[in-house]
Design an enzyme around this catalytic site. Structure first.
Site, mmCIF file in Angstrom:
data_model
loop_
_atom_site.group_PDB
_atom_site.id
_atom_site.type_symbol
_atom_site.label_atom_id
_atom_site.label_comp_id
_atom_site.label_asym_id
_atom_site.label_seq_id
_atom_site.Cartn_x
_atom_site.Cartn_y
_atom_site.Cartn_z
ATOM 1 N N TYR A 1 -79.956 86.457 -39.311
ATOM 2 C CA TYR A 1 -78.583 86.783 -38.958
ATOM 3 C C TYR A 1 -77.904 86.018 -37.933
ATOM 4 O O TYR A 1 -78.614 85.257 -37.192
ATOM 5 C CB TYR A 1 -78.420 88.255 -38.777
ATOM 6 C CG TYR A 1 -79.044 89.027 -37.619
ATOM 7 C CD1 TYR A 1 -79.763 88.490 -36.762
ATOM 8 C CD2 TYR A 1 -79.298 90.366 -37.783
ATOM 9 C CE1 TYR A 1 -80.263 89.006 -35.569
ATOM 10 C CE2 TYR A 1 -79.736 91.111 -36.931
ATOM 11 C CZ TYR A 1 -80.377 90.194 -35.833
ATOM 12 O OH TYR A 1 -81.006 91.169 -34.558
ATOM 13 N N GLU A 2 -76.584 85.879 -37.968
ATOM 14 C CA GLU A 2 -75.779 85.114 -37.038
ATOM 15 C C GLU A 2 -75.938 83.663 -37.387
ATOM 16 O O GLU A 2 -76.036 82.807 -36.485
ATOM 17 C CB GLU A 2 -75.947 85.456 -35.515
ATOM 18 C CG GLU A 2 -75.585 86.898 -35.204
ATOM 19 C CD GLU A 2 -74.352 87.574 -35.728
ATOM 20 O OE1 GLU A 2 -73.309 86.706 -35.769
ATOM 21 O OE2 GLU A 2 -74.386 88.473 -35.850
ATOM 22 N N GLY A 3 -76.256 83.284 -38.508
ATOM 23 C CA GLY A 3 -76.712 81.891 -38.880
ATOM 24 C C GLY A 3 -78.068 81.755 -38.901
ATOM 25 O O GLY A 3 -78.690 81.594 -37.929
ATOM 26 N N MET B 1 -68.814 93.290 -36.429
ATOM 27 C CA MET B 1 -68.470 92.001 -36.920
ATOM 28 C C MET B 1 -68.364 92.116 -38.305
ATOM 29 O O MET B 1 -69.719 92.154 -38.839
ATOM 30 C CB MET B 1 -69.458 90.800 -36.251
ATOM 31 C CG MET B 1 -68.691 89.610 -36.696
ATOM 32 S SD MET B 1 -69.353 88.028 -35.783
ATOM 33 C CE MET B 1 -71.211 88.678 -35.546
ATOM 34 N N ARG C 1 -74.705 84.597 -31.037
ATOM 35 C CA ARG C 1 -75.947 83.484 -31.297
ATOM 36 C C ARG C 1 -76.722 83.125 -30.160
ATOM 37 O O ARG C 1 -77.921 83.430 -30.157
ATOM 38 C CB ARG C 1 -75.470 82.154 -31.757
ATOM 39 C CG ARG C 1 -75.011 82.050 -33.141
ATOM 40 C CD ARG C 1 -74.124 80.859 -33.835
ATOM 41 N NE ARG C 1 -73.940 80.956 -35.112
ATOM 42 C CZ ARG C 1 -73.523 79.985 -35.959
ATOM 43 N NH1 ARG C 1 -72.871 78.959 -35.285
ATOM 44 N NH2 ARG C 1 -73.284 80.083 -37.259
#
Length: 592
Positions: free
Chosen positions: A435-437, A162, A297
């Site tokens: 990571y991933e928000g 990604m 997530r």
């Protein structure tokens, strides 16, 4: 350094007692899937995890990856481990049969993924990103893209990535500068992406990048972003990797942890452009990418559980082995006899059991939404997925920081020494809240899209279900204390929700100021609710004389400890939420 053994019994208990696994499979018309099959799957996965992946965890940490003439070279032993992982059919576990998958429920994939991430999180990040790529292409890719890429990704013959972040565009995706210019049946992609997990390696014949970029006519902001498949090798007429595409890793990041996972700076198309193929509609890339991100997530939340479990197993064994105290007769005893060490171990154990319960219950809601018999039920279950996802990602990863830190503390001075391995778990866990928000982004998602936009309807539905558990507890004398504790915590959750709904209208800074405390409050409350449900089920099984009595008694103790020691945190978090934004926003920039 201790090894790793999967906690099968607790996973199976959660699947049976909290998820209702066999009923879920029946509603999904998966007649051949049952608890016996799951036990066999977990057992086989455990063998690969403990026997192959776990021994490489330290290798990945100490030797890491490096960038050479042929690109990124993975850590020693990883390629052979991946070969065994792929040949065992593990990448295809939850994928659809039409793409060569085994079509097993998402909740089983979650249970198995805990094994990979506990055994070797740096390794497990590679198939985790591939699963996200599969989701994005399956949901949004054209028939041609699906035919070209999904079978190989599902089989694990190729891996996926990604590509979002750029040097000047972190979480602010509106600032993305990468360009995509139409060129016949494809696009030419130019730009640079950073922090790309497993962006290159030699373990498979191809790496399939999902890349965000802008078309020449793209509007400004996030509404002008498109998503593209950009393979490392272009496919020939037979669909096999052929000519090298103009995409390469130009450097590797030097990180605090997860050294066995290459974090790449990727260069696309300098100077003529890398060939890419549009996924979905033009300018709708962010919506397509969120399919991948939402999958990731919950997966990152699971990593928080997984690394916490690995840290706990090591700390538990060390506490049993480490001789420290001396009795009057001169004999020595291990530190597990000290009350404070037992307090820390119980805190780790109870936290992990609550984390596991929430991760599996949330994963099962994904299955229920996908297989619901009516649109109304699908909408209801998807709403629960929407609420759980930021809590799973935010709360589990934040709690993992505390649990892995306790693991170091139990080791004492030896925990600060790298050779024991306790410090690696602590270092590896630190990325999970980022990571991933970040936790802040998850919290804004929870208070904004998941609460304010529906006037608290989704959270109120969850709170009503928690009420039912309180009523169950009240009818069991042995669990009366937990009934009182959960009812009080539930009241705190309702008050926090009311405060958010009232104050966000009057103060533009209020929701953002309280969001993380709000998320953590609902994390501890959700954990307390599921631990209470576990206590109810364990009590019923003990009364009926079924199940493993020692395990069930220990489950009851864990649930009581959680109610006494961890659930009260909701009240402190409510106080912080109640304080609002005043002191947070009071200082001028120069006063910091």
């Amino acid at each position: 350094m201790s090894g790793y053994a999967h906690p099968y019994r607790d996973t199976e208990f959660v699947l049976e007692a909290l998820v209702g696994f066999e009923q879920l499979c029946a509603s999904a018309q998966l007649q051949d899937v049952n608890s016996e099959l799951v036990s066999a799957i977990l057992s086989e996965a455990g063998r690969l995890g403990s026997g192959v992946l776990a021994p490489l965890n330290r290798v990945g940490d100490t030797q890491g990856t490096h960038l050479g003439e042929n690109g990124v070279q993975e850590a020693p032993g990883f390629a052979d481990a991946y070969r065994q992982f792929q040949e065992g059919g593990w990448p295809s576990l939850t994928a659809k049969e039409q793409y060569g998958g085994q079509n097993l429920p998402n909740v089983i994939g979650t249970a198995v993924n805990e094994i990979w991430h506990s055994a070797n999180m740096a390794f497990a990040l590679c198939p985790m990103l591939t699963q996200g790529a599969i989701e994005a292409i399956a949901h949004h890719g054209s028939a041609e893209l699906q035919a070209a890429y999904l079978d190989k990704l599902v089989s694990g013959e190729w891996t996926g990535t990604m590509n979002l972040t750029e040097p000047d565009a972190g979480s602010d995706l509106a600032a993305i500068k990468s360009r995509a210019v139409p060129q016949g049946d494809h696009y030419l992609i130019t730009g640079q992406k950073i922090f790309i997990t497993w962006g290159d390696h030699q373990m498979t014949d191809n790496v399939v990048h999902l890349v965000l970029a802008r078309l020449p006519d793209a509007p400004a902001g996030v509404k002008g972003i498109s998503l593209f498949v950009v393979p490392k090798f272009l496919l020939d007429a037979q669909g096999q990797p052929g000519v090298r595409n103009n995409v390469q890793c130009i450097s590797l990041e030097h990180k605090l942890g997860i050294h066995g996972s290459p974090t790449c700076v990727m260069n696309f198309g300098d100077p003529e452009g890398a060939v890419g193929y549009l996924v979905g509609e033009p300018h709708m890339g962010l919506a397509c990418m969120f399919t991948m991100m939402n999958h990731a997530r919950q997966s990152v939340g699971l990593q928080g559980l997984s690394i916490a479990e690995r840290a706990y197993q090591q700390a538990r064994q060390y506490a049993k082995d480490r001789l420290q105290g001396t009795r009057k007769d001169g004999s020595r005893f291990s530190i597990i006899h000290f009350p404070d060490v037992r307090r820390m171990l119980m805190q780790m154990k109870a936290s992990i059991e609550a984390m596991r319960a929430l991760s599996l219950v949330a994963a099962a809601e994904v299955d229920r939404a996908a297989h619901a018999p009516t649109p109304e039920l699908a909408h209801q279950h998807q709403g629960r997925v929407d609420v759980f996802t930021p809590i799973v990602k935010g709360w589990l990863t934040e709690l993992a920081q505390e649990v892995t830190s306790l693991g170091v503390q139990i080791h004492g001075g030896m925990g600060f020494i790298e050779e024991t391995g306790a410090a690696q778990h602590y270092r590896d866990a630190r990325i999970l809240t980022i990571y991933e928000g970040t936790t802040g982004i998850q919290a804004l998602d929870l208070v904004g899209r998941k609460t304010l936009l529906n006037q608290g309807a989704l959270l109120n539905s969850l709170l009503e279900e928690m009420d039912q558990t309180v009523e169950q507890l009240r009818h069991i004398d042995a669990l009366d204390y937990q009934a009182v504790a959960l009812a009080a915590a539930l009241g705190a959750g309702r008050e926090a929700l009311s405060l958010l709904l009232d104050n966000a209208k009057r103060d533009a800074d209020w929701a953002g100021s309280v969001s993380v405390n709000f998320l953590m409050l609902f994390g501890y409350l959700s954990g307390g609710w599921l631990m209470a449900r576990s206590a109810v089920q364990a009590h019923a099984q003990l009364e009926a004389g079924t199940g493993d009595a020692e395990f069930l008694k220990a489950k009851g103790v864990s649930a009581r400890f959680y109610a006494e020691q961890l659930l009260p945190r909701v009240h402190a978090l409510l106080a912080a939420v109640s304080a609002g934004s005043a002191s947070i926003m009071a200082l001028d920039d120069e006063q910091f």
